[in-house]
Write a protein that holds these residues in place. Structure first.
Motif, short mmCIF file in Angstrom:
data_model
loop_
_atom_site.label_atom_id
_atom_site.label_comp_id
_atom_site.label_asym_id
_atom_site.label_seq_id
_atom_site.Cartn_x
_atom_site.Cartn_y
_atom_site.Cartn_z
N ASP A 108 -3.78 20.34 -0.42
CA ASP A 108 -3.08 21.51 0.11
C ASP A 108 -1.74 21.74 -0.60
O ASP A 108 -1.03 20.77 -0.92
N ILE A 109 -1.37 23.01 -0.76
CA ILE A 109 -0.11 23.37 -1.43
C ILE A 109 1.10 22.83 -0.67
O ILE A 109 2.11 22.45 -1.29
N GLY A 110 1.00 22.76 0.65
CA GLY A 110 2.11 22.26 1.47
C GLY A 110 2.16 20.75 1.59
O GLY A 110 2.99 20.21 2.34
N ARG A 111 1.28 20.05 0.86
CA ARG A 111 1.28 18.58 0.80
C ARG A 111 0.96 18.17 -0.63
O ARG A 111 0.03 17.40 -0.87
N ASN A 112 1.77 18.70 -1.56
CA ASN A 112 1.41 18.51 -2.97
C ASN A 112 2.15 17.37 -3.67
O ASN A 112 2.27 17.34 -4.88
N VAL A 113 2.62 16.42 -2.87
CA VAL A 113 2.98 15.06 -3.32
C VAL A 113 4.26 14.91 -4.15
O VAL A 113 4.93 13.89 -4.05
N ILE A 114 4.58 15.91 -4.96
CA ILE A 114 5.65 15.67 -5.94
C ILE A 114 6.37 16.96 -6.33
O ILE A 114 5.77 18.04 -6.32
N HIS A 115 7.66 16.80 -6.65
CA HIS A 115 8.49 17.90 -7.17
C HIS A 115 8.94 17.57 -8.58
O HIS A 115 9.23 16.41 -8.89
N GLY A 116 9.02 18.59 -9.42
CA GLY A 116 9.63 18.43 -10.74
C GLY A 116 10.44 19.66 -11.10
O GLY A 116 10.01 20.79 -10.83
N SER A 117 11.61 19.47 -11.68
CA SER A 117 12.47 20.60 -12.07
C SER A 117 11.70 21.56 -12.98
O SER A 117 10.90 21.13 -13.81
#
Ligand code: UDP
Ligand code: MG
Length: 148
Positions: A108-117
């Motif tokens: 799911d898009i709302g549980r996508n595990v990781i952020h990157g700049s």
């Protein structure tokens, strides 16, 4: 050398994906320059995602980010912002290619595990926000085995 801010979100920490994710960036050849496990509060999460404050998913996104500890990191290397985003995969895991972190570990898009700049300039801002104390000063001795 270029730097990016990478954050393993609360679901990634809870699901035991920290080691796997760090390993992918390490094996690529990028250098770890900052690392901490931290639980942020609502105002901090709102500041990090300020650009998205008008979006309908903003409240849910902030709730998600404050729901548990996140693993905040700074990674360094040539083109690490763009390449880091490729390693992470498309925002919606339904569209992230297999082999990417979101493609392999999220649904799911709302549980996508990781952020990157998403750009060098936003990386600079995010690193300053998340690491006001500064980051590690070191150079990997592998440099000449990774760069020509
Ligand atoms: N997000 C969401 N619903 C959407 C779009 C985004 O829940 O329709 C969340 C998702 O967790 C995403 C984050 O908001 O990672 C930030 O959105 P952005 O467009 O910046 O995506 P990213 O840069 O993380 O790929
Ligand atoms: Mg983004």
């Amino acid at each position: 050398m270029e730097q990016t801010f990478i954050m393993i979100k609360p679901d990634g920490v809870q699901r035991g994906l920290v080691g796997e994710i760090i390993s992918r960036f390490e094996k690529k050849g990028f250098t770890l320059k900052g690392l901490k496990l931290i639980t942020v509060d609502q105002p901090f999460a709102e500041k990090h995602y300020a650009d998205l404050s008008a979006k309908p998913f903003f409240r849910g996104l902030v709730e998600y980010i404050v729901s548990g500890p996140v693993c905040a990191m700074v990674w360094e290397g040539k083109n690490v912002v763009t390449t880091g985003r490729k390693i992470i995969g498309a925002t919606n895991p339904a569209e992230s290619a297999p082999g990417t972190i979101r493609g392999d570990f999220a649904i799911d898009i709302g549980r996508n595990v990781i952020h990157g700049s998403d750009a060098v300039e936003s990386a600079r801002k995010e690193i300053a926000l998340w690491f006001p104390e500064g980051i590690a000063e070191w150079q990997s001795s592998l440099h000449s085995w990774i760069y020509e």
